[in-house]
Design a protein around this motif. Sequence first.
Motif, PDB file in Angstrom:
ATOM      1  N   ALA A  57      75.396 -15.238  91.128  1.00 41.28           N
ATOM      2  CA  ALA A  57      76.307 -16.407  91.163  1.00 41.28           C
ATOM      3  C   ALA A  57      76.886 -16.377  89.786  1.00 41.28           C
ATOM      4  O   ALA A  57      78.086 -16.793  89.634  1.00 41.28           O
ATOM      5  CB  ALA A  57      75.693 -17.794  91.289  1.00 41.28           C
ATOM      6  N   HIS A  58      76.042 -16.032  88.792  1.00 42.02           N
ATOM      7  CA  HIS A  58      76.633 -15.804  87.206  1.00 42.02           C
ATOM      8  C   HIS A  58      76.682 -14.239  87.194  1.00 42.02           C
ATOM      9  O   HIS A  58      75.543 -13.491  87.242  1.00 42.02           O
ATOM     10  CB  HIS A  58      75.595 -16.422  86.280  1.00 42.02           C
ATOM     11  CG  HIS A  58      75.493 -18.000  86.496  1.00 42.02           C
ATOM     12  ND1 HIS A  58      74.487 -18.780  86.439  1.00 42.02           N
ATOM     13  CD2 HIS A  58      76.631 -18.463  86.630  1.00 42.02           C
ATOM     14  CE1 HIS A  58      74.856 -19.950  86.508  1.00 42.02           C
ATOM     15  NE2 HIS A  58      76.014 -20.135  86.456  1.00 42.02           N
ATOM     16  N   GLY A  59      77.726 -13.627  87.045  1.00 42.80           N
ATOM     17  CA  GLY A  59      77.858 -12.482  87.213  1.00 42.80           C
ATOM     18  C   GLY A  59      77.185 -11.309  86.380  1.00 42.80           C
ATOM     19  O   GLY A  59      77.119 -10.175  86.976  1.00 42.80           O
ATOM     20  N   ASP A  60      76.722 -11.689  85.235  1.00 40.76           N
ATOM     21  CA  ASP A  60      75.990 -10.798  84.644  1.00 40.76           C
ATOM     22  C   ASP A  60      74.474 -10.928  84.692  1.00 40.76           C
ATOM     23  O   ASP A  60      73.579 -10.469  83.679  1.00 40.76           O
ATOM     24  CB  ASP A  60      76.407 -10.966  83.007  1.00 40.76           C
ATOM     25  CG  ASP A  60      75.941 -12.388  82.486  1.00 40.76           C
ATOM     26  OD1 ASP A  60      75.550 -13.172  83.439  1.00 40.76           O
ATOM     27  OD2 ASP A  60      76.195 -12.637  81.338  1.00 40.76           O
ATOM     28  N   GLU A  61      73.786 -11.782  85.634  1.00 33.19           N
ATOM     29  CA  GLU A  61      72.409 -11.934  85.722  1.00 33.19           C
ATOM     30  C   GLU A  61      72.040 -10.813  86.784  1.00 33.19           C
ATOM     31  O   GLU A  61      72.004 -11.194  88.105  1.00 33.19           O
ATOM     32  CB  GLU A  61      72.273 -13.397  86.159  1.00 33.19           C
ATOM     33  CG  GLU A  61      72.839 -14.389  85.250  1.00 33.19           C
ATOM     34  CD  GLU A  61      72.494 -15.871  85.340  1.00 33.19           C
ATOM     35  OE1 GLU A  61      72.823 -16.587  84.575  1.00 33.19           O
ATOM     36  OE2 GLU A  61      72.054 -16.155  86.621  1.00 33.19           O
ATOM     37  N   LEU A  62      71.472  -9.696  86.487  1.00 30.41           N
ATOM     38  CA  LEU A  62      71.199  -8.674  87.381  1.00 30.41           C
ATOM     39  C   LEU A  62      70.081  -8.344  88.073  1.00 30.41           C
ATOM     40  O   LEU A  62      69.980  -7.692  88.976  1.00 30.41           O
ATOM     41  CB  LEU A  62      71.651  -7.390  86.719  1.00 30.41           C
ATOM     42  CG  LEU A  62      73.126  -7.375  85.734  1.00 30.41           C
ATOM     43  CD1 LEU A  62      73.333  -5.864  85.376  1.00 30.41           C
ATOM     44  CD2 LEU A  62      74.232  -7.492  86.940  1.00 30.41           C
ATOM     45  N   GLN A  99      80.357 -10.461  83.261  1.00 26.78           N
ATOM     46  CA  GLN A  99      80.257 -11.741  82.484  1.00 26.78           C
ATOM     47  C   GLN A  99      79.715 -12.959  83.411  1.00 26.78           C
ATOM     48  O   GLN A  99      79.789 -12.800  84.768  1.00 26.78           O
ATOM     49  CB  GLN A  99      81.739 -12.273  81.809  1.00 26.78           C
ATOM     50  CG  GLN A  99      82.649 -12.553  83.215  1.00 26.78           C
ATOM     51  CD  GLN A  99      84.057 -13.144  82.366  1.00 26.78           C
ATOM     52  OE1 GLN A  99      84.526 -12.326  81.484  1.00 26.78           O
ATOM     53  NE2 GLN A  99      84.661 -13.919  82.860  1.00 26.78           N
ATOM     54  N   ARG A 100      79.250 -14.114  82.704  1.00 25.32           N
ATOM     55  CA  ARG A 100      78.690 -15.036  83.536  1.00 25.32           C
ATOM     56  C   ARG A 100      79.673 -15.819  84.491  1.00 25.32           C
ATOM     57  O   ARG A 100      79.234 -16.187  85.798  1.00 25.32           O
ATOM     58  CB  ARG A 100      78.324 -15.915  82.568  1.00 25.32           C
ATOM     59  CG  ARG A 100      77.285 -17.259  83.147  1.00 25.32           C
ATOM     60  CD  ARG A 100      76.799 -18.154  82.230  1.00 25.32           C
ATOM     61  NE  ARG A 100      76.346 -19.559  82.549  1.00 25.32           N
ATOM     62  CZ  ARG A 100      75.013 -19.633  82.719  1.00 25.32           C
ATOM     63  NH1 ARG A 100      74.464 -18.638  82.730  1.00 25.32           N
ATOM     64  NH2 ARG A 100      74.561 -20.863  83.360  1.00 25.32           N
ATOM     65  N   TYR A 101      80.719 -16.414  84.172  1.00 22.77           N
ATOM     66  CA  TYR A 101      81.750 -16.912  84.653  1.00 22.77           C
ATOM     67  C   TYR A 101      82.681 -16.134  85.492  1.00 22.77           C
ATOM     68  O   TYR A 101      83.105 -15.043  85.182  1.00 22.77           O
ATOM     69  CB  TYR A 101      82.417 -18.032  83.763  1.00 22.77           C
ATOM     70  CG  TYR A 101      81.456 -19.175  83.132  1.00 22.77           C
ATOM     71  CD1 TYR A 101      80.552 -19.661  83.970  1.00 22.77           C
ATOM     72  CD2 TYR A 101      81.281 -19.090  81.799  1.00 22.77           C
ATOM     73  CE1 TYR A 101      79.769 -20.622  83.534  1.00 22.77           C
ATOM     74  CE2 TYR A 101      80.324 -19.924  81.043  1.00 22.77           C
ATOM     75  CZ  TYR A 101      79.587 -20.768  82.077  1.00 22.77           C
ATOM     76  OH  TYR A 101      78.577 -21.570  81.340  1.00 22.77           O
ATOM     77  N   PHE A 143      68.736 -16.115  92.912  1.00 19.70           N
ATOM     78  CA  PHE A 143      68.104 -15.607  91.835  1.00 19.70           C
ATOM     79  C   PHE A 143      69.185 -15.654  90.850  1.00 19.70           C
ATOM     80  O   PHE A 143      70.216 -15.311  91.012  1.00 19.70           O
ATOM     81  CB  PHE A 143      67.719 -14.206  92.130  1.00 19.70           C
ATOM     82  CG  PHE A 143      66.498 -14.296  93.298  1.00 19.70           C
ATOM     83  CD1 PHE A 143      65.157 -14.066  92.762  1.00 19.70           C
ATOM     84  CD2 PHE A 143      66.818 -13.997  94.521  1.00 19.70           C
ATOM     85  CE1 PHE A 143      64.395 -13.875  93.660  1.00 19.70           C
ATOM     86  CE2 PHE A 143      65.662 -14.130  95.503  1.00 19.70           C
ATOM     87  CZ  PHE A 143      64.379 -13.989  95.130  1.00 19.70           C
ATOM     88  N   HIS A 144      68.608 -16.040  89.503  1.00 21.95           N
ATOM     89  CA  HIS A 144      69.298 -16.117  88.240  1.00 21.95           C
ATOM     90  C   HIS A 144      68.451 -15.419  87.194  1.00 21.95           C
ATOM     91  O   HIS A 144      66.958 -15.289  87.316  1.00 21.95           O
ATOM     92  CB  HIS A 144      69.356 -17.564  88.103  1.00 21.95           C
ATOM     93  CG  HIS A 144      70.537 -18.250  88.701  1.00 21.95           C
ATOM     94  ND1 HIS A 144      71.804 -18.511  88.391  1.00 21.95           N
ATOM     95  CD2 HIS A 144      70.570 -18.682  90.096  1.00 21.95           C
ATOM     96  CE1 HIS A 144      72.544 -18.987  89.181  1.00 21.95           C
ATOM     97  NE2 HIS A 144      71.746 -19.190  90.353  1.00 21.95           N
ATOM     98  N   THR A 145      68.839 -15.283  86.133  1.00 19.41           N
ATOM     99  CA  THR A 145      68.210 -14.918  84.840  1.00 19.41           C
ATOM    100  C   THR A 145      68.523 -16.073  83.782  1.00 19.41           C
ATOM    101  O   THR A 145      69.579 -16.865  83.932  1.00 19.41           O
ATOM    102  CB  THR A 145      68.566 -13.573  84.223  1.00 19.41           C
ATOM    103  OG1 THR A 145      69.821 -13.775  83.682  1.00 19.41           O
ATOM    104  CG2 THR A 145      68.482 -12.445  85.440  1.00 19.41           C
ATOM    105  N   SER A 146      68.094 -15.851  82.788  1.00 21.65           N
ATOM    106  CA  SER A 146      68.357 -16.918  81.379  1.00 21.65           C
ATOM    107  C   SER A 146      69.841 -16.223  81.001  1.00 21.65           C
ATOM    108  O   SER A 146      70.400 -15.500  81.342  1.00 21.65           O
ATOM    109  CB  SER A 146      67.645 -16.565  80.367  1.00 21.65           C
ATOM    110  OG  SER A 146      67.473 -17.490  79.374  1.00 21.65           O
TER     111      SER A 146
END
Length: 341
Positions: A57-62, A99-101, A143-146
């Motif tokens: 959902a945040h584009g750089d959280e892989l 990127q995140r957004y 699922f997310h990351t920091s």
Amino acid sequence: MSEADPFTYDGGRVDPGETQNVRYTISETYMGDPVRMPVTIVNGDRPGPTMFLSAAAHGDELNGVEVVREVAHEWDHAGLEGTLVCLPVLNVPGFIAQQRYLPIYDRDLNRSFPGHESSTSARRMAYRIFNNFVEPCDIGLDFHTSTRGRTNMLHVRADMDDPEVSRLANSFASNVIIDSDGADGTLRREATERGIPTITVEMGEAHRFQRRLIDQALDGIASVLAEYAVHPTEPVNWPGWRTVVSAEQKTWIRADAGGLVDHHYESGELVEEGATICTISNPFKTDVVTVTAPFTGLLAGALENPVVYPGNPICHLVELDERTQRAYLRERSGTMPERPS
Ligand SMILES: [Zn+2]
């Protein structure tokens, strides 16, 4: 046992016993081309719960992207009782730009749910995702990351006041659950409010695949599928120790000086009250500032990029009671506690 139902979405249908890979249009580019989100729907032979697994959902959280891909394409789904809706990349434009957004006005897709069909571009995308692939589900894992430049240990975020969410969070079998209802517009909160208990799994850093964390998350999913009898042959996991943390029991420790940070602990380690978490120093290595732990706790998250302005967060410290501290130390020393009966 009754017959399993087909899974239907706008323009498609997946029958029981069938797996489909779909590229579903959620928007259009400046060129007028479709922006298509990858979706894999695994519909089991037998009826059971429908569960979504979403990432990026945040584009750089892989990390979660790989987790969802492995569940969809590497797991054996013979005997599956229910349906898995696998959404490895929600924020397609952000993922492409790494990127995140969303690149369009830097909108946060994870503040845009449940979306709206005639609102901003972000809300329209959120609407297409939510309406077709979230709304039909019974439970969900996001699922997310920091955020970039930081890392965190694998933990669950969930609204533990909701018994159904609590059941889901507990079955994921992480050591740490942070109890919060989540911000407005997040997939977790909006899905939960609409009767689809959903938890967030936070794991590691943006921009990379971290194998140890990915394996840990896959074990968590297997445990959830066992709890809900979607994969009835898997056992429900029980973590060696667990702590449910409220907002008051966690603190972001912030820098009181600008400079370069030297960490003395890694994410996931126990820090004793008064111990030096890190030092901050200037380019001449003079005027070294020592940052100590205000209470005994677990380092749940930490800065990766070792530079700070005064006021920047350095690490996320989670308070552990003495019983949990002992269980943590037992597990670290290799003696697993008994599963409570
Ligand atoms: Zn995120």
